[in-house]
Scaffold this active site. Sequence first.
Site, PDB file in Angstrom:
ATOM      1  N   THR A   1       0.837  -1.191   0.000  1.00 17.33           N
ATOM      2  CA  THR A   1       0.000   0.000   0.000  1.00 17.33           C
ATOM      3  C   THR A   1       0.877   1.248   0.000  1.00 17.33           C
ATOM      4  OG1 THR A   1      -1.832  -1.084   1.166  1.00 17.33           O
ATOM      5  CG2 THR A   1      -1.669   1.299   1.383  1.00 17.33           C
ATOM      6  N   SER A   2       0.555   2.206  -0.845  1.00 14.43           N
ATOM      7  CA  SER A   2       1.234   3.504  -0.883  1.00 14.43           C
ATOM      8  C   SER A   2       2.728   3.319  -1.158  1.00 14.43           C
ATOM      9  CB  SER A   2       0.945   4.241   0.430  1.00 14.43           C
ATOM     10  OG  SER A   2       1.418   5.556   0.384  1.00 14.43           O
ATOM     11  N   SER A   3       3.607   3.705  -0.236  1.00 14.75           N
ATOM     12  CA  SER A   3       5.040   3.462  -0.456  1.00 14.75           C
ATOM     13  C   SER A   3       5.289   1.967  -0.694  1.00 14.75           C
ATOM     14  CB  SER A   3       5.842   3.951   0.761  1.00 14.75           C
ATOM     15  OG  SER A   3       7.218   3.779   0.549  1.00 14.75           O
TER      16      SER A   3
ATOM     17  N   TYR B   1      -1.586  -1.091  -4.197  1.00 11.18           N
ATOM     18  CA  TYR B   1      -2.640  -0.150  -3.812  1.00 11.18           C
ATOM     19  C   TYR B   1      -2.076   1.261  -3.686  1.00 11.18           C
ATOM     20  CZ  TYR B   1      -5.540  -4.169  -2.510  1.00 11.18           C
ATOM     21  OH  TYR B   1      -6.286  -5.321  -2.519  1.00 11.18           O
TER      22      TYR B   1
ATOM     23  N   HIS C   1      -6.601   8.271  -0.672  1.00 16.17           N
ATOM     24  CA  HIS C   1      -5.351   7.515  -0.490  1.00 16.17           C
ATOM     25  C   HIS C   1      -5.509   6.392   0.540  1.00 16.17           C
ATOM     26  CE1 HIS C   1      -1.174   6.907  -1.278  1.00 16.17           C
ATOM     27  NE2 HIS C   1      -0.842   7.027  -0.012  1.00 16.17           N
TER      28      HIS C   1
END
Length: 366
Positions: free
Chosen positions: A142-144, A166, A281
């Site tokens: 997820t994200s980073s 994601y 986000h």
Amino acid sequence: MKFSTLASGLLALAPFSAAAELAKRATLTRVNNFGSNPSGVRMYIYVPDKLQANPAILTAVHYCTGTANAFYTGTPYARLADQYGFIVIYPESPNDGGCWDVSSRATLTHDGGANSNSIANMVTYTIAQYKADPNRVFVAGTSSGAMMTNVLAATYPNLFKAASAYAGVAAGCFYTGTVAGWNSSCANGQSTASQSAWAQTAQNMYPGYTGPRPRMMIYHGSADSTIYPQNFNETLKQWAGVFGYTYGQPQQTLSNSPSSGYTKYVYGENLVGVYGAGVTHDIPVNGAADMQWFGLSGGSTTPSSSVGPGPTSTKVSTSTSATPSTPSGCTAERWGQCGGIGFSGCKTCASPYKCTFSNDWYSQCL
Ligand SMILES: *[C@@H]1O[C@H](CO)[C@@H](O)[C@H](O)[C@H]1NC(C)=O
Ligand SMILES: *[C@@H]1O[C@H](CO)[C@@H](O)[C@H](O)[C@H]1NC(C)=O
């Protein structure tokens, strides 16, 4: 820095003992000597009590400010590992701010000696240690962690068979030439390129490699104001280019798939995009859809429109505002998160499950 927004809604800072009490089961364990680790990434592993013979491996990669434990408690993967008997590796970032290095030349290079290399070594170690099935090795983040998922897919296509990302960016998009740098141009959706240029960027990370590559599932929310939604398009261009699809021509576009409010773009068996209308986000992990994509739930790995949200998916806000509000009239499924600081999803559990307080950051339908 926007690190705090990256984590809101996903944080679950339970101490290990509290996490273990969510249910009686195996615990998250630190592994110290997994092989060469020049960049100092910490390795944690979750091996369920009922492990399959020659188990599959899922590498689950946290967001900025995240930890292995936060991702272990805040995502459905460990619960799913209990159910399906696979191993979950939770790498933990050694970098300030807890982001992954997805920006240095070394991490964007196969065996470059940086974070991506350390994570690959964890996988190799786990395959040997548990006689795991090298044909069922997966990565999700997820994200980073989604950025790292794309980087791992490009740097170690020989290791990973499928990936689920994601709210990340295309591999190489976050390049700054520094370790764990922040590339605003990419984050803000201003780093655009043709599909062949993006494909070349990925292919350059492991020059000369001609073997199979991981099937990619790319998630993003249209209301993501941290990692702008243009990154959905750029990431799909990258993998469309790698696999020989045409970015602008998905074979199928499926509404409300894999769950309500999401649109699925199926390019072929190797690439699927999932775009959430109004999703920020804080995009929730769809455990059931990931299990199906990885072939871990015993079902077909071919994307299908008939797949409803499974027992481990979380309903999401379909609000178009950038600030998530609690959706009304929805229910969280068994095992799903139903409360906690920063949580904006459904707070009512599907019958007969009860929303059970675990800690200030996490309540769960049990
Ligand atoms: C950010 O990444 C883009 C490619 O995505 C690159 O063109 C640009 O130079 C990078 N910015 C910095 C500050 O390195
Ligand atoms: C990016 O993809 C989304 C989802 O398919 C689409 O709605 C949007 O128009 C695309 N953006 C661009 C600039 O093509």
